[in-house]
Scaffold this motif. Structure first.
Motif, short mmCIF file in Angstrom:
data_model
loop_
_atom_site.label_atom_id
_atom_site.label_comp_id
_atom_site.label_asym_id
_atom_site.label_seq_id
_atom_site.Cartn_x
_atom_site.Cartn_y
_atom_site.Cartn_z
N ILE A 13 3.06 40.72 -44.62
CA ILE A 13 2.90 39.21 -44.46
C ILE A 13 1.68 38.70 -45.33
O ILE A 13 1.55 37.40 -45.44
N LEU A 14 0.86 39.60 -45.83
CA LEU A 14 -0.11 39.34 -46.62
C LEU A 14 0.02 39.18 -48.31
O LEU A 14 -0.69 38.49 -48.89
N PHE A 15 1.14 39.65 -48.68
CA PHE A 15 1.13 39.83 -50.18
C PHE A 15 1.36 38.68 -50.84
O PHE A 15 1.06 38.14 -51.63
N ASP A 16 2.43 37.77 -50.19
CA ASP A 16 2.74 36.31 -50.85
C ASP A 16 1.35 35.82 -50.80
O ASP A 16 1.14 34.83 -51.69
N TYR A 17 0.78 35.77 -49.52
CA TYR A 17 -0.52 34.90 -49.51
C TYR A 17 -1.54 35.24 -50.53
O TYR A 17 -2.16 34.45 -51.02
N TRP A 18 -1.57 36.37 -50.89
CA TRP A 18 -2.50 37.17 -51.82
C TRP A 18 -2.15 36.84 -53.08
O TRP A 18 -2.72 36.34 -53.96
N ASN A 19 -0.84 36.78 -53.33
CA ASN A 19 -0.30 36.15 -54.82
C ASN A 19 -0.56 34.71 -54.77
O ASN A 19 -0.82 34.24 -56.08
N GLU A 20 -0.84 33.87 -54.05
CA GLU A 20 -1.13 32.50 -53.86
C GLU A 20 -2.54 32.46 -54.32
O GLU A 20 -2.86 31.76 -55.27
N GLN A 64 3.73 31.31 -41.22
CA GLN A 64 2.92 31.24 -42.46
C GLN A 64 1.30 31.93 -42.32
O GLN A 64 0.69 31.14 -41.56
N VAL A 65 0.84 32.51 -43.23
CA VAL A 65 -0.32 33.06 -43.22
C VAL A 65 -1.40 31.75 -43.58
O VAL A 65 -1.06 31.15 -44.70
N LYS A 66 -2.39 31.60 -42.91
CA LYS A 66 -3.14 30.31 -43.13
C LYS A 66 -4.67 30.91 -43.53
O LYS A 66 -5.44 30.16 -44.00
N GLY A 67 -4.93 32.14 -43.25
CA GLY A 67 -6.30 32.98 -43.41
C GLY A 67 -6.42 34.30 -43.43
O GLY A 67 -5.47 34.68 -42.75
N VAL A 68 -7.24 34.93 -43.83
CA VAL A 68 -7.31 36.24 -43.88
C VAL A 68 -8.88 36.85 -44.12
O VAL A 68 -9.76 36.08 -44.79
N ILE A 69 -9.21 37.94 -43.42
CA ILE A 69 -10.50 38.45 -43.57
C ILE A 69 -10.47 40.14 -43.46
O ILE A 69 -9.46 40.39 -42.60
N GLN A 70 -11.25 40.71 -44.01
CA GLN A 70 -11.31 42.22 -44.26
C GLN A 70 -12.77 42.45 -44.27
O GLN A 70 -13.76 41.83 -45.03
N TYR A 71 -13.24 43.52 -43.44
CA TYR A 71 -14.44 43.52 -42.91
C TYR A 71 -14.65 45.12 -42.62
O TYR A 71 -13.59 45.43 -41.73
N ASP A 72 -15.87 45.64 -42.83
CA ASP A 72 -15.95 47.14 -42.07
C ASP A 72 -17.40 47.40 -42.51
O ASP A 72 -18.27 47.15 -43.16
N ILE A 73 -17.67 48.68 -42.13
CA ILE A 73 -18.94 49.58 -42.41
C ILE A 73 -18.60 50.30 -43.76
O ILE A 73 -17.81 51.22 -43.39
N PRO A 74 -19.32 50.49 -44.81
CA PRO A 74 -18.98 51.25 -45.81
C PRO A 74 -19.47 52.64 -45.71
O PRO A 74 -20.19 52.85 -44.79
N THR A 75 -18.91 53.58 -46.41
CA THR A 75 -19.35 55.30 -46.25
C THR A 75 -20.45 55.48 -47.30
O THR A 75 -21.31 56.28 -47.28
N PHE A 76 -20.96 54.34 -48.09
CA PHE A 76 -21.93 54.68 -49.06
C PHE A 76 -22.73 52.91 -49.18
O PHE A 76 -22.07 52.01 -49.09
N HIS A 77 -23.62 53.20 -49.91
CA HIS A 77 -24.39 51.80 -50.62
C HIS A 77 -24.98 52.09 -51.86
O HIS A 77 -25.11 53.22 -52.46
N PHE A 78 -25.65 51.15 -52.44
CA PHE A 78 -26.15 51.23 -53.77
C PHE A 78 -27.85 50.98 -53.51
O PHE A 78 -28.11 50.01 -52.91
N THR A 79 -28.50 51.75 -53.94
CA THR A 79 -30.14 51.53 -54.19
C THR A 79 -30.45 50.49 -55.23
O THR A 79 -29.56 49.93 -55.81
N GLU A 80 -31.52 49.90 -55.40
CA GLU A 80 -31.98 48.84 -56.09
C GLU A 80 -32.12 49.18 -57.54
O GLU A 80 -31.72 48.29 -58.35
N VAL A 81 -31.71 50.44 -57.88
CA VAL A 81 -31.50 50.86 -59.35
C VAL A 81 -30.32 51.52 -59.45
O VAL A 81 -29.96 51.97 -60.54
N GLY A 82 -29.33 51.25 -58.47
CA GLY A 82 -27.91 51.45 -58.74
C GLY A 82 -27.58 52.54 -58.46
O GLY A 82 -26.33 53.05 -58.96
N LYS A 83 -28.11 53.53 -57.78
CA LYS A 83 -27.86 54.89 -57.47
C LYS A 83 -27.30 54.70 -56.26
O LYS A 83 -27.51 54.14 -55.11
#
Length: 298
Positions: A13-20, A64-83
């Motif tokens: 149901i999201l694929f057509d919306y994503w292509n728009e 018809q899809v009128k909106g979508v959101i995707q969110y979560d807690i990641p498994t890693f992050h980046f430090t200020e120097v990109g590590k």
């Protein structure tokens, strides 16, 4: 207004919306359904699973899809120097899209994510985190200016702009290739959809380096169309001698011989030197992109 929790069984149901959505964003590339699903639910970054679970919700009206959101807690992050670090306590709103006239839908979806982060005691929340874009989008996570109204909603809810970039595209077939010298260019083996280039002088001294990413390997496209220039750099000791353009021309020639036509890249909005370099070399400005961040008080 009908809430739908999106999973692998109903994600069509999201694929057509994503292509728009894709029509207005230069780095939302044409992708197969298989690669779209993989990026949505099983995405990885340099071999690491990006998110712990993956919360994807849509809102439908009249089928018809009128909106979508995707969110979560990641498994890693980046430090200020990109590590990369696993010492994290952040949340990420990966995607948030809705029609401009339906701010009510945008608020409902955003509140859903904010409630989730509050329940999980997450203080720092990133939206359109630049380093965690979907693989089928070339890992570009920022929000394109075409959807500035989404960024406005985020700012109304306490977010601030974190980073701003300009996205560029060069039609390599239209680029006039000139070489000052026949310098030695060495290309690495393909690894994780990427290749590195090193520019050497006649004394075998490295003068610059660059990296490209093959977009068709991420989208499942059968067409060899787009290469992304991850970076290009010239030793500061020899800058100002035209080596950057010469190096770029060698890279473009290499990509053209492999059948690709367009070279994409981006750079920081405050990096005026890089912007002049790209414009001088035939790249076209395709809009500003932004990431956002809010830090709530303890």
């Amino acid at each position: 207004m009908q809430f739908i929790e999106v999973n692998r069984d109903n994600a069509d149901i999201l694929f057509d919306y994503w292509n728009e959505i894709r029509k207005n964003i230069p780095y939302f590339y044409r992708t197969t359904y298989k690669l779209f699903i993989k990026s949505l639910f099983d995405d990885t970054y340099e071999g690491r699973t990006v998110f712990r679970t993956n919360n994807v919700f849509g809102i439908q009206e009249d089928g018809q899809v009128k909106g979508v959101i995707q969110y979560d807690i990641p498994t890693f992050h980046f430090t200020e120097v990109g590590k990369i670090t696993k010492d994290i306590n952040i949340g990420v709103i990966l995607n948030l899209y809705y029609e401009e006239t339906r701010i009510d839908i945008g608020r409902v979806l955003l509140d859903l994510s904010l409630d989730f982060f509050k329940e999980n005691n997450i203080k720092d929340i990133y939206a359109f985190y630049h380093a965690m874009g979907m693989s089928c989008n070339g890992n570009h996570g920022k929000l394109h200016e075409e959807y500035n109204y989404v960024g406005k909603l985020l700012c109304e809810e306490g977010f601030e702009i974190e980073h701003e970039n300009i996205y560029y595209i060069c039609d390599m077939k239209e680029k006039k290739l000139e070489y000052q010298n026949n310098r030695d260019i060495r290309v690495s083996e393909l690894e994780d959809n990427k290749q590195k280039f090193i520019l050497y002088d006649e004394d075998n001294k490295a003068l610059g380096s660059a990296e490209i990413k093959y977009i068709d390997n991420l989208t499942g496209s059968s067409e060899k169309d787009i290469i992304y220039l991850v970076w290009i750099d010239i030793d500061k000791k020899v800058k100002g001698k035209g080596l950057g353009t010469e190096f770029l021309n060698h890279i473009i020639q290499y990509c053209l011989k492999k059948g690709y036509r367009y070279l994409h890249t981006d750079t920081a909005l405050n990096n005026k030197i890089a912007q002049k370099f790209y414009i001088r070399n035939g790249f076209i400005d395709n809009g500003i992109t932004r990431s956002y961040l809010t830090k709530t008080s303890s």
